[in-house]
Design an enzyme around this catalytic site. Structure first.
Site, PDB file in Angstrom:
ATOM      1  N   ARG A  40     -18.731  -8.890   2.610  1.00  0.00           N
ATOM      2  CA  ARG A  40     -19.464  -7.850   3.336  1.00  0.00           C
ATOM      3  C   ARG A  40     -18.603  -7.361   4.479  1.00  0.00           C
ATOM      4  NH1 ARG A  40     -23.704 -11.953   5.350  1.00  0.00           N
ATOM      5  NH2 ARG A  40     -21.761 -13.105   5.319  1.00  0.00           N
ATOM      6  N   CYS A  74     -19.945   0.997  -1.018  1.00  0.00           N
ATOM      7  CA  CYS A  74     -20.177   0.130  -2.189  1.00  0.00           C
ATOM      8  C   CYS A  74     -21.528   0.358  -2.855  1.00  0.00           C
ATOM      9  CB  CYS A  74     -20.032  -1.324  -1.777  1.00  0.00           C
ATOM     10  SG  CYS A  74     -18.406  -1.669  -1.074  1.00  0.00           S
ATOM     11  N   GLU A 106     -14.949  -9.493  -5.949  1.00  0.00           N
ATOM     12  CA  GLU A 106     -15.028  -9.848  -4.532  1.00  0.00           C
ATOM     13  C   GLU A 106     -16.424  -9.509  -4.034  1.00  0.00           C
ATOM     14  OE1 GLU A 106     -12.756 -11.267  -2.426  1.00  0.00           O
ATOM     15  OE2 GLU A 106     -14.566 -11.207  -1.191  1.00  0.00           O
ATOM     16  N   ARG A 147     -18.428   5.858   5.331  1.00  0.00           N
ATOM     17  CA  ARG A 147     -18.665   6.374   3.978  1.00  0.00           C
ATOM     18  C   ARG A 147     -20.165   6.339   3.675  1.00  0.00           C
ATOM     19  NH1 ARG A 147     -14.649   2.708   0.587  1.00  0.00           N
ATOM     20  NH2 ARG A 147     -15.220   1.262   2.240  1.00  0.00           N
ATOM     21  N   ASP A 194       0.862  -1.182   0.000  1.00  0.00           N
ATOM     22  CA  ASP A 194       0.000   0.000   0.000  1.00  0.00           C
ATOM     23  C   ASP A 194       0.897   1.230   0.000  1.00  0.00           C
ATOM     24  OD1 ASP A 194      -3.242   0.361   0.897  1.00  0.00           O
ATOM     25  OD2 ASP A 194      -1.959   2.135   1.046  1.00  0.00           O
ATOM     26  N   GLY A 207     -26.152   2.552   2.845  1.00  0.00           N
ATOM     27  CA  GLY A 207     -25.049   3.491   2.680  1.00  0.00           C
ATOM     28  C   GLY A 207     -23.792   2.694   2.473  1.00  0.00           C
TER      29      GLY A 207
HETATM   30  C1  UGA Z   1     -22.018  -4.856  -0.004  1.00  0.00           C
HETATM   31  C2  UGA Z   1     -22.477  -6.233  -0.513  1.00  0.00           C
HETATM   32  O1  UGA Z   1     -23.417  -6.782   0.396  1.00  0.00           O
HETATM   33  C3  UGA Z   1     -21.276  -7.171  -0.647  1.00  0.00           C
HETATM   34  O2  UGA Z   1     -21.694  -8.408  -1.192  1.00  0.00           O
HETATM   35  C4  UGA Z   1     -20.245  -6.531  -1.568  1.00  0.00           C
HETATM   36  O3  UGA Z   1     -19.093  -7.334  -1.709  1.00  0.00           O
HETATM   37  C5  UGA Z   1     -19.836  -5.184  -0.989  1.00  0.00           C
HETATM   38  O4  UGA Z   1     -20.999  -4.336  -0.877  1.00  0.00           O
HETATM   39  C6  UGA Z   1     -18.847  -4.574  -1.921  1.00  0.00           C
HETATM   40  O5  UGA Z   1     -19.211  -4.228  -3.065  1.00  0.00           O
HETATM   41  O6  UGA Z   1     -17.663  -4.494  -1.587  1.00  0.00           O
HETATM   42  P1  UGA Z   1     -21.381  -3.880   2.413  1.00  0.00           P
HETATM   43  O7  UGA Z   1     -21.186  -2.568   1.739  1.00  0.00           O
HETATM   44  O8  UGA Z   1     -20.365  -4.370   3.389  1.00  0.00           O
HETATM   45  O9  UGA Z   1     -21.498  -5.052   1.305  1.00  0.00           O
HETATM   46  O10 UGA Z   1     -22.751  -3.785   3.178  1.00  0.00           O
HETATM   47  P2  UGA Z   1     -24.167  -4.536   3.159  1.00  0.00           P
HETATM   48  O11 UGA Z   1     -24.189  -5.558   4.209  1.00  0.00           O
HETATM   49  O12 UGA Z   1     -24.542  -4.922   1.784  1.00  0.00           O
HETATM   50  O13 UGA Z   1     -25.107  -3.345   3.637  1.00  0.00           O
HETATM   51  C7  UGA Z   1     -25.225  -2.177   2.832  1.00  0.00           C
HETATM   52  C8  UGA Z   1     -26.197  -1.199   3.436  1.00  0.00           C
HETATM   53  O14 UGA Z   1     -27.528  -1.681   3.294  1.00  0.00           O
HETATM   54  C9  UGA Z   1     -26.008  -0.895   4.920  1.00  0.00           C
HETATM   55  O15 UGA Z   1     -26.122   0.508   5.109  1.00  0.00           O
HETATM   56  C10 UGA Z   1     -27.163  -1.636   5.576  1.00  0.00           C
HETATM   57  O16 UGA Z   1     -27.572  -1.017   6.771  1.00  0.00           O
HETATM   58  C11 UGA Z   1     -28.238  -1.551   4.508  1.00  0.00           C
HETATM   59  N1  UGA Z   1     -29.255  -2.624   4.576  1.00  0.00           N
HETATM   60  C12 UGA Z   1     -28.900  -3.926   4.393  1.00  0.00           C
HETATM   61  C13 UGA Z   1     -30.591  -2.294   4.765  1.00  0.00           C
HETATM   62  O17 UGA Z   1     -30.955  -1.106   4.907  1.00  0.00           O
HETATM   63  N2  UGA Z   1     -31.526  -3.295   4.794  1.00  0.00           N
HETATM   64  C14 UGA Z   1     -31.190  -4.593   4.625  1.00  0.00           C
HETATM   65  O18 UGA Z   1     -32.096  -5.454   4.645  1.00  0.00           O
HETATM   66  C15 UGA Z   1     -29.843  -4.919   4.421  1.00  0.00           C
END
Ligand code: UGA
Length: 440
Positions: free
Chosen positions: A151, A267, A148, A337, A30, A264
Site C-alpha cells: 500500500r 490501482c 505485489e 492519480r 529506469d 481512487g
Molecule cells: C491498493 C491495495 O490496498 C494494495 O494492497 C495494492 O498492492 C495496491 O492497491 C496496488 O495494487 O498496488 P493503494 O492504492 O496504495 O493500495 O491504496 P489503498 O490503501 O488500498 O486505498 C485505496 C483508496 O481507497 C484510497 O483512495 C482510500 O482513501 C480509499 N479507501 C480505503 C476508502 O475510501 N475507504 C476505506 O475503508 C479504505
C-alpha cells in the site's frame, strides 16, 4: 543475490531499496534519467514515509545503484519487472506497453539460469505470453509471476514484512522448473520467510488472478459501505456506527469499511476496470458484472459530495469560496492519480465556485496535472474567507484541526467531512454546521 529491478516508480523504487536492505546487491533501472539521478542521490522522487531514510542507508552500503542502462541488468540472477500498467486511454483494458518494452529491452541481457519475476499488475494470461519470449531468448532462463500487495504510505513496511508471498511458477508448483523458480525466490525473500510469512506457490494464471481478485475485493468492500451510506442518507441512519457494528463480526471485519468519498489512486480504479475488460475477452463478463456497480457507487460519491456542498451553501455554489483540504488520493501519499479530492475540486470549479486546494505533500503533482485549479500552502490559507470547507483526504493534520481556532479564518463555519474522521459533536459545539457522507 544479484538483483535487477526494472521500473523505479512507487513500486520499483521501494522494492529496489528493500531488496538491498534484505542484503542483496541491487541495480534499479529506469528510462527516466531525472528519476534515476534523484534516487541515486538518495532522494525519493515521490512522497513515501521511510523511503528517503532507507535509500540513504542502502546506498551507503554500496549494495544499491540506479542507472538508465538496461545492460546493467546482465549480471543479475533475478530481474523484477516493476513497471506501470495504467488504464488505456478511452478503454477499460490495461496498457501493457511498458511491460512489453521492459521485457524487450531485457531479453538480450538474460543470462542462463536467471529468473524474470513479474510484479506489475497484469491481465491474466500475460505471464504465459512473456514466458514464451523469455524461453525463446534464453532457453535456460525462466519467468515467474510474483504479485505485489504493498500500500502506498506503508510501502516500505509492506515490502520488508509482507502479509503473504505469492509465486506463480512455470508449470505450476512442484514441477522441475517450478521448484527451480521457487528456490530462487525463496533466496530473495529469505528474510521475510524467516519471519514465517505465508507463501502460496501456484501457476501463472492463479498468481495473476490473486492480485486483481484482492484489489477487486477491497474495492467491493469500500463500495459496499458507500452503498450503505446512500441508504443512511435516505433514512437518517449513521454509516460510521453501522460499519463499527457489522465490523465486530470477525467474518466481516472493520477494515476497509470507512465510508466517504470512495477509492481512487493508481490501482483500485484501473484494476477493477482492466479485470472487467479481461473477463469480457474470456467470455465471462457476467461474472464481474458486479464490479460495474462497485465502480458506479464509487463515482456517485463524488457527485454526492458536490450536491451536499451546494445544499450546505443554500442551493448554489456559484461565486462561493470553497476550501478543499487534500489533493492526494489518500493520506501519506503525494499520488494524485484518479484522486477523488481533485475530481470534486474540479467539478466545483467548473460549476462556478472559487476553489482553493491544499495538501501537505501532493501540491506539486496537483498543480502540474490540474493547472486550472488554485492552490494555497496551508489549510488555514485555503480556508481564509471560505464559505464552506471540504475535508477530502484525511491527513492527520486535518483530523487534528481545532474547530475553534479554524473557525476564526473562515467566512462561514460550514464543513463537510468527506472521510468521516472528525468529531461531529466537537465541531458543532464550536458553532460549525457539520455535514458528512452517510451521517445525519
Ligand atoms: C491498493 C491495495 O490496498 C494494495 O494492497 C495494492 O498492492 C495496491 O492497491 C496496488 O495494487 O498496488 P493503494 O492504492 O496504495 O493500495 O491504496 P489503498 O490503501 O488500498 O486505498 C485505496 C483508496 O481507497 C484510497 O483512495 C482510500 O482513501 C480509499 N479507501 C480505503 C476508502 O475510501 N475507504 C476505506 O475503508 C479504505
Amino acid at each position: 543475490m544479484r538483483i535487477s529491478v526494472i521500473g523505479c516508480g512507487y513500486l520499483g523504487a521501494v522494492h529496489a531499496a528493500s531488496m538491498a536492505r534484505l542484503g542483496h546487491q541491487v541495480v534499479g533501472i529506469d528510462t527516466d534519467a531525472a528519476k534515476v539521478d534523484s534516487l541515486a542521490r538518495g532522494e525519493a522522487p515521490f512522497y513515501e514515509p521511510g523511503l528517503p531514510e532507507l535509500l540513504r542507508e542502502t546506498l551507503s552500503t554500496g549494495r544499491l545503484i540506479f542507472t538508465t542502462e538496461i545492460a546493467a541488468a546482465g549480471d543479475a540472477q533475478v530481474h523484477f519487472l516493476c513497471v506501470g500498467t495504467p488504464q488505456k486511454r478511452g478503454e477499460y483494458a490495461a496498457d501493457l506497453r511498458y511491460v512489453d518494452a521492459a521485457v524487450d529491452a531485457l531479453l538480450p541481457h538474460l543470462a542462463p539460469g536467471s529468473l524474470v519475476a513479474g510484479k506489475s499488475t497484469v491481465p491474466v494470461g500475460t505471464a504465459r505470453r512473456l514466458a514464451a519470449l523469455v524461453a525463446e531468448a534464453e532457453p535456460d532462463a525462466m519467468l515467474a509471476w510474483n504479485p505485489e500487495f504493498l500500500r502506498e504510505g506503508y510501502a516500505v513496511k509492506d515490502t520488508l514484512h509482507p502479509d503473504r508471498l505469492v509465486y506463480g511458477v512455470p508449470d505450476g508448483a512442484g514441477s522441475d522448473a517450478g521448484l527451480r523458480a521457487e528456490a530462487l525466490l525463496d533466496e530473495v525473500y529469505a528474510g521475510p520467510l524467516a519471519e514465517h510469512t505465508p507463501k502460496v506457490v501456484t501457476d501463472y494464471t492463479t498468481a495473476e488472478l490473486v492480485k486483481v481478485a484482492a484489489n477487486s475485493f477491497l474495492a467491493t468492500k469500500i463500495s459496499f459501505i458507500n452503498a450503505m451510506a446512500e441508504l443512511c442518507e435516505a433514512t437518517g441512519a449513521d454509516v460510521t456506527q453501522l460499519a463499527d457494528a457489522i465490523g465486530h463480526d470477525a467474518r466481516i471485519g472493520r477494515k476497509f469499511l470507512n465510508a466517504g468519498l470512495g477509492f481512487g489512486g493508481g490501482c483500485l480504479p484501473k484494476d477493477i476496470r482492466a479485470f472487467m475488460a479481461r473477463a469480457g475477452e474470456l467470455g465471462v463478463d457476467q461474472a464481474l458484472a458486479f464490479l460495474r456497480q462497485v465502480d458506479a457507487i464509487n463515482m456517485r460519491r463524488r457527485v454526492r459530495m458536490v450536491d451536499l456542498a451546494r445544499e450546505v451553501c443554500g442551493g448554489s455554489i456559484v461565486d462561493r469560496n470553497v476550501a478543499v483540504l487534500g489533493a492526494a488520493f489518500k493520506p501519506d501519499s503525494d499520488d494524485i492519480r484518479d484522486s477523488p479530492a481533485l475530481n470534486v475540486a474540479a467539478q466545483m470549479q467548473l460549476q462556478g465556485a472559487h476553489v482553493l486546494v491544499t495538501d501537505p505533500a501532493a501540491m506539486a503533482n496537483a498543480e502540474k496535472a490540474w493547472p486550472d485549479l488554485s492552490y494555497a500552502p496551508t489549510a488555514q490559507a485555503a480556508a481564509a474567507g471560505a464559505d464552506v470547507v471540504l475535508l477530502l483526504t484525511e491527513w492527520q493534520e486535518y483530523r487534528d484541526l481545532d474547530p475553534t481556532a479554524f473557525g476564526q479564518v473562515v467566512a462561514g463555519k460550514r464543513i463537510i467531512d468527506g472521510r468521516n474522521v472528525l468529531d461531529p459533536a466537537a465541531w458543532r459545539a464550536a458553532g460549525w454546521t457539520y455535514r458528512a457522507l452517510g451521517r445525519p
